[in-house]
Design a protein around this motif. Structure first.
Motif, PDB file in Angstrom:
ATOM      1  N   PHE A   1     -27.136  23.398  23.462  1.00  0.00           N
ATOM      2  CA  PHE A   1     -26.941  22.010  23.251  1.00  0.00           C
ATOM      3  C   PHE A   1     -25.456  21.492  23.526  1.00  0.00           C
ATOM      4  N   LEU A   2     -24.521  22.220  23.133  1.00  0.00           N
ATOM      5  CA  LEU A   2     -23.118  21.825  23.191  1.00  0.00           C
ATOM      6  C   LEU A   2     -23.148  21.881  24.812  1.00  0.00           C
ATOM      7  N   ARG A   3     -23.255  22.911  25.549  1.00  0.00           N
ATOM      8  CA  ARG A   3     -23.140  22.952  26.909  1.00  0.00           C
ATOM      9  C   ARG A   3     -23.856  21.804  27.596  1.00  0.00           C
TER      10      ARG A   3
ATOM     11  N   ARG B   1     -21.882  33.932  30.371  1.00  0.00           N
ATOM     12  CA  ARG B   1     -23.249  33.936  30.579  1.00  0.00           C
ATOM     13  C   ARG B   1     -23.905  32.682  30.308  1.00  0.00           C
ATOM     14  N   PHE B   2     -23.283  31.932  29.112  1.00  0.00           N
ATOM     15  CA  PHE B   2     -23.727  30.752  28.596  1.00  0.00           C
ATOM     16  C   PHE B   2     -22.812  29.523  29.337  1.00  0.00           C
ATOM     17  N   GLY B   3     -22.186  29.744  30.365  1.00  0.00           N
ATOM     18  CA  GLY B   3     -21.319  28.555  30.836  1.00  0.00           C
ATOM     19  C   GLY B   3     -20.184  28.190  29.807  1.00  0.00           C
ATOM     20  N   ALA B   4     -19.862  28.916  28.973  1.00  0.00           N
ATOM     21  CA  ALA B   4     -18.877  28.608  27.883  1.00  0.00           C
ATOM     22  C   ALA B   4     -17.803  29.435  27.834  1.00  0.00           C
ATOM     23  N   ASN B   5     -16.708  29.005  27.102  1.00  0.00           N
ATOM     24  CA  ASN B   5     -15.474  29.874  26.808  1.00  0.00           C
ATOM     25  C   ASN B   5     -15.333  30.233  25.306  1.00  0.00           C
ATOM     26  N   ILE B   6     -15.859  31.215  25.114  1.00  0.00           N
ATOM     27  CA  ILE B   6     -15.888  31.561  23.717  1.00  0.00           C
ATOM     28  C   ILE B   6     -14.793  32.524  22.858  1.00  0.00           C
TER      29      ILE B   6
ATOM     30  N   VAL C   1     -19.601  20.372  26.299  1.00  0.00           N
ATOM     31  CA  VAL C   1     -18.724  21.250  25.595  1.00  0.00           C
ATOM     32  C   VAL C   1     -18.651  22.477  25.993  1.00  0.00           C
ATOM     33  N   ARG C   2     -17.410  22.890  26.474  1.00  0.00           N
ATOM     34  CA  ARG C   2     -17.352  24.521  27.033  1.00  0.00           C
ATOM     35  C   ARG C   2     -16.463  25.110  26.041  1.00  0.00           C
ATOM     36  N   ASP C   3     -15.573  24.586  25.471  1.00  0.00           N
ATOM     37  CA  ASP C   3     -14.696  25.618  24.680  1.00  0.00           C
ATOM     38  C   ASP C   3     -15.141  25.568  23.116  1.00  0.00           C
ATOM     39  N   MET C   4     -15.287  26.946  22.480  1.00  0.00           N
ATOM     40  CA  MET C   4     -15.901  27.050  21.438  1.00  0.00           C
ATOM     41  C   MET C   4     -15.028  28.093  20.734  1.00  0.00           C
ATOM     42  N   VAL C   5     -14.861  27.932  19.296  1.00  0.00           N
ATOM     43  CA  VAL C   5     -14.266  29.048  18.618  1.00  0.00           C
ATOM     44  C   VAL C   5     -15.313  29.184  17.565  1.00  0.00           C
ATOM     45  N   LEU C   6     -16.072  30.665  17.593  1.00  0.00           N
ATOM     46  CA  LEU C   6     -16.814  31.110  16.586  1.00  0.00           C
ATOM     47  C   LEU C   6     -16.119  31.778  15.417  1.00  0.00           C
TER      48      LEU C   6
ATOM     49  N   GLU D   1      -9.506  15.346  28.045  1.00  0.00           N
ATOM     50  CA  GLU D   1     -10.865  15.353  28.611  1.00  0.00           C
ATOM     51  C   GLU D   1     -11.737  16.459  27.948  1.00  0.00           C
ATOM     52  N   GLU D   2     -11.071  17.632  27.432  1.00  0.00           N
ATOM     53  CA  GLU D   2     -11.855  18.742  26.788  1.00  0.00           C
ATOM     54  C   GLU D   2     -12.216  18.559  25.363  1.00  0.00           C
ATOM     55  N   VAL D   3     -13.421  18.813  24.824  1.00  0.00           N
ATOM     56  CA  VAL D   3     -13.699  19.091  23.474  1.00  0.00           C
ATOM     57  C   VAL D   3     -13.721  20.282  23.367  1.00  0.00           C
ATOM     58  N   GLN D   4     -13.487  20.647  22.129  1.00  0.00           N
ATOM     59  CA  GLN D   4     -13.618  21.947  21.395  1.00  0.00           C
ATOM     60  C   GLN D   4     -14.284  22.025  20.101  1.00  0.00           C
ATOM     61  N   VAL D   5     -15.378  22.926  20.091  1.00  0.00           N
ATOM     62  CA  VAL D   5     -16.077  23.061  19.087  1.00  0.00           C
ATOM     63  C   VAL D   5     -15.737  24.290  18.035  1.00  0.00           C
ATOM     64  N   ALA D   6     -15.395  24.339  16.700  1.00  0.00           N
ATOM     65  CA  ALA D   6     -15.408  25.473  15.965  1.00  0.00           C
ATOM     66  C   ALA D   6     -16.709  25.567  15.152  1.00  0.00           C
ATOM     67  N   ILE D   7     -17.310  26.836  15.422  1.00  0.00           N
ATOM     68  CA  ILE D   7     -18.566  26.983  14.648  1.00  0.00           C
ATOM     69  C   ILE D   7     -18.611  28.046  13.691  1.00  0.00           C
TER      70      ILE D   7
END
Length: 140
Positions: A55-57, A84-89, A61-66, A14-20
């Motif tokens: 936009f992702l939030r 502070r963005f409601g994300a896990n970076i 989408v909560r999980d991101m890798v920059l 159920e989790e989506v992760q995005v690499a930016i």
């Protein structure tokens, strides 16, 4: 139930992760990126990549890798853990320019087996609201 393939990372479907990808040199942008990464160039008062995170939030989408390189400490300083963005970076640091595949390989440890990739300097029309349906189709 045992995993069918050894060595596959466990992840919740159920989790989506995005690499930016935000580590490029931005040579074509001239002076505007001499002292800041191109994904941090301000558009209407805030860094471009911040619009992507928002936009992702909005899409769930909560999980991101920059993946950061050139002046990446500015990106990490601005976004921190993402709280502070409601994300896990999480961050993947490039010591030298690795290009797309190299940056993703370098970020392998924090990435799920399946993830989406965005360029930190590009705007794309995409929908994330119904990502669960997509994942159901991909992951079965």
């Amino acid at each position: 139930m045992a995993c069918a393939q050894e060595g596959i990372k466990k992840q919740r479907t159920e989790e989506v992760q995005v690499a930016i990808l935000a580590g490029g040199l931005a040579l074509r942008m001239g002076n505007s990126t001499e002292e800041q990464p191109k994904s941090m160039v301000r558009v209407l008062g805030k860094p471009f990549v911040e619009y992507q995170l928002e936009f992702l939030r909005w899409g769930g989408v909560r999980d991101m890798v920059l993946c950061i390189g050139h002046l990446g400490e500015q990106i990490e300083s601005h976004f921190g853990t993402g709280e502070r963005f409601g994300a896990n970076i999480k961050y993947s640091h490039e010591e030298r320019l690795l290009d797309t595949a190299g940056a993703l390989k370098n970020a392998e440890a924090p990435l799920y087996d399946m993830f989406f990739t965005l360029y930190g300097d590009s705007s794309h029309p995409y929908r994330t609201r119904n990502h669960g349906v997509f994942l159901d189709l991909v992951l079965g």
